[in-house]
Design a protein around this motif. Structure first.
Motif, PDB file in Angstrom:
ATOM      1  N   ALA A  62       0.828  -1.212   0.000  1.00 44.43           N
ATOM      2  CA  ALA A  62       0.000   0.000   0.000  1.00 44.43           C
ATOM      3  C   ALA A  62       0.857   1.254   0.000  1.00 44.43           C
ATOM      4  O   ALA A  62       0.367   2.349  -0.313  1.00 44.43           O
ATOM      5  N   ASP A  63       2.145   1.114   0.341  1.00 39.57           N
ATOM      6  CA  ASP A  63       3.054   2.268   0.385  1.00 39.57           C
ATOM      7  C   ASP A  63       3.795   2.476  -0.935  1.00 39.57           C
ATOM      8  O   ASP A  63       4.585   3.417  -1.048  1.00 39.57           O
ATOM      9  N   ARG A  64       3.566   1.608  -1.899  1.00 40.51           N
ATOM     10  CA  ARG A  64       4.255   1.753  -3.185  1.00 40.51           C
ATOM     11  C   ARG A  64       3.641   2.902  -3.986  1.00 40.51           C
ATOM     12  O   ARG A  64       2.438   3.132  -3.945  1.00 40.51           O
ATOM     13  N   ARG A  65       4.491   3.613  -4.712  1.00 38.10           N
ATOM     14  CA  ARG A  65       4.030   4.689  -5.592  1.00 38.10           C
ATOM     15  C   ARG A  65       4.855   4.675  -6.878  1.00 38.10           C
ATOM     16  O   ARG A  65       5.910   4.031  -6.946  1.00 38.10           O
ATOM     17  N   ARG A  66       4.381   5.423  -7.851  1.00 35.09           N
ATOM     18  CA  ARG A  66       5.163   5.589  -9.076  1.00 35.09           C
ATOM     19  C   ARG A  66       6.319   6.552  -8.767  1.00 35.09           C
ATOM     20  O   ARG A  66       6.096   7.672  -8.282  1.00 35.09           O
ATOM     21  N   PRO A  67       7.559   6.166  -9.019  1.00 40.77           N
ATOM     22  CA  PRO A  67       8.691   7.045  -8.717  1.00 40.77           C
ATOM     23  C   PRO A  67       8.580   8.372  -9.456  1.00 40.77           C
ATOM     24  O   PRO A  67       8.172   8.413 -10.619  1.00 40.77           O
ATOM     25  N   PRO A  68       8.936   9.472  -8.805  1.00 40.90           N
ATOM     26  CA  PRO A  68       8.863  10.780  -9.472  1.00 40.90           C
ATOM     27  C   PRO A  68       9.912  10.974 -10.556  1.00 40.90           C
ATOM     28  O   PRO A  68       9.800  11.912 -11.347  1.00 40.90           O
ATOM     29  N   CYS A  69      10.926  10.114 -10.608  1.00 36.27           N
ATOM     30  CA  CYS A  69      11.971  10.232 -11.633  1.00 36.27           C
ATOM     31  C   CYS A  69      11.839   9.079 -12.618  1.00 36.27           C
ATOM     32  O   CYS A  69      11.707   7.916 -12.221  1.00 36.27           O
ATOM     33  N   ILE A  70      11.910   9.375 -13.899  1.00 33.76           N
ATOM     34  CA  ILE A  70      11.760   8.338 -14.919  1.00 33.76           C
ATOM     35  C   ILE A  70      12.964   7.397 -14.954  1.00 33.76           C
ATOM     36  O   ILE A  70      12.887   6.312 -15.534  1.00 33.76           O
TER      37      ILE A  70
END
Length: 448
Positions: A62-70
């Motif tokens: 649930a703490d995973r997100r799309r990284p802000p850096c490509i």
């Protein structure tokens, strides 16, 4: 070995890799998070552990997100961009608590991590490796995780935006210049790294080319062109590092154009910072340390404070401004020169004295009559001699700023041994969001 298996991730290693168990062995998976079920490809075995590549997240945290850096999945500069910011802060506190218990059998109350108000765009300094491949243009970027290969980039979201905006145009100019680029000194030498530094509050920028030699046609013309193009750029310098070592900067820096230092406004004071000066890369969090130091000393009448590993006076001078008589010790002569200049700039020479010395060699004499001691050692922690001297002549208050939980635990264990000191507070701070690094301020009081 290219076996594919499914794995349940139980935790994170000290450097932010997911850790699971496979046939009784620890298996390290970069990019995986605790609680996740993942598909991995095993690629090597080392001692009693296995290393794997993450292929697919089957059950995400649930703490995973799309990284802000490509480039986050490839670049080794950040290890936790896929973990959301509150979870990063929680994990860093948990890691600190676990390390204190495991290594020193200490169980103090550890405050919640002081998270950064700037989880991106916070770094006031960058040293970026350069390379030019035979088949392509100049490349600049950080190393791919676990390798010496550069991940080419034109921007980096953890850098101060004012530095970030310079990367692409500087790469283009260095390509046009035709100057040799030879990071690993394989073909006769040349440019190795690009260094950028900005004053967080002033906006002044320093640009430094790090090279093995100074044979660059029209360097002064290019430097002046950059100064004219970017009004916030106050200086261009050249640092010589001709040796094939992991030390990024060499001992000799020469001015090419402008000035060799920038001014920063820090905790109400003006500081002069050079291109090779050690200065905390997260200015806002460093200012919070000053607030914590002042709060820790608020109940005491300002007396004599020794600041070991004082650098350019980053913490010494705000404490002197608050009324303490500060004696700073630092082995780097150039840092001491700047510390003295900074004391003069802020009219604090009557309360702030600085000397170039090895802390282990001079501390015994300086502890006599000392009311408080501030230590901010390198990652390896306190030298055994320094620990012995502190125990022989313990100041009433000891403030320990650490950048490594393991060496902090080791040193605190020795300082509290026999009841000499009691741990009054432990405050983790996130100086490096998106990475596994953590700073900690521990406050100790002498019990006798």
């Amino acid at each position: 070995m290219n076996e594919r298996v499914e794995l349940r991730i139980d935790g994170l290693s000290h450097d932010g890799q997911g850790v699971g168990r496979l046939d009784g062995q620890a298996c390290f998976v970069p990019g995986a998070l605790p609680g996740e079920r993942v598909a991995v490809r095993l690629h090597s075995r080392a001692h009693r552990l296995r290393l794997a590549v993450l292929e697919r997240v089957l059950e995400p945290s649930a703490d995973r997100r799309r990284p802000p850096c490509i480039l986050a999945d490839h670049c080794g500069g950040c290890s936790l961009q896929h973990l959301d910011d509150p979870a990063q802060a929680d994990w860093k506190r948990s890691r600190l608590v676990e390390t204190l218990r495991r290594l020193a059998h200490l169980d103090p109350i550890v405050a919640p991590t002081l998270a950064s108000p700037q989880p991106l765009g916070y770094r006031n300094r960058a040293i970026i490796p350069l390379e030019r491949l035979p088949e392509g243009p100049l490349r600049a970027g950080y190393y791919r995780r676990g390798s010496h290969r550069i991940v080419n980039m034109n921007r980096c979201p953890v850098l101060d935006p004012r530095l970030d905006a310079l990367i692409a145009p500087l790469k283009a100019d260095l390509e046009i210049s035709g100057w040799p680029v030879d990071r690993d000194l394989r073909d006769g030498g040349g440019l190795r790294h690009l260094s950028l530094r900005v004053g967080h509050h002033t906006g002044e920028v320093l640009l430094t080319l790090i090279s093995s030699h100074d044979e660059f046609p029209d360097l002064a013309d290019w430097a002046q062109r950059w100064l004219d193009r970017w009004p916030t750029l106050v200086g261009v310098t050249l640092n010589l590092q001709p040796r094939p070592t992991n030390t990024l900067m060499g001992p000799q820096t020469t001015l090419v154009a402008g000035r060799s230092w920038l001014m920063e406004r820090f905790s109400g004071l003006d500081l002069r910072i050079a291109t090779d000066t050690f200065f905390q890369v997260h200015t806002t969090q460093a200012e919070r340390v000053v607030t914590l130091l002042l709060a820790a000393l608020a109940a005491e009448t300002p007396g004599v404070l020794v600041d070991a590993y004082c650098g350019i006076g980053t913490f010494s001078l705000p404490l002197a401004a608050a009324g303490w008589t500060v004696h700073g010790i630092e082995r780097n002569a150039e840092a001491i020169r700047l510390a003295r200049i900074n004391a003069e700039i802020n009219t604090l020479t009557d309360r702030a004295r600085f000397e170039t010395a090895n802390v282990a060699e001079i501390l015994e004499a300086r502890l006599t009559g000392c009311d408080a001691l501030l230590v901010d050692p390198p990652r390896k922690g306190l030298d055994p001699t320094v620990l012995r001297l502190i125990r022989q002549c313990p100041p009433a208050s000891l403030l320990y700023l650490s950048c490594d939980p393991a060496t902090l635990a080791r040193d605190l264990g020795q300082l509290v041994e026999g009841g000499l000191y009691a741990i009054a507070s432990v405050q983790p701070l996130d100086f490096f969001p998106q990475t596994s690094h953590i700073e900690t301020l521990a406050v100790l009081r002498r019990t006798g």
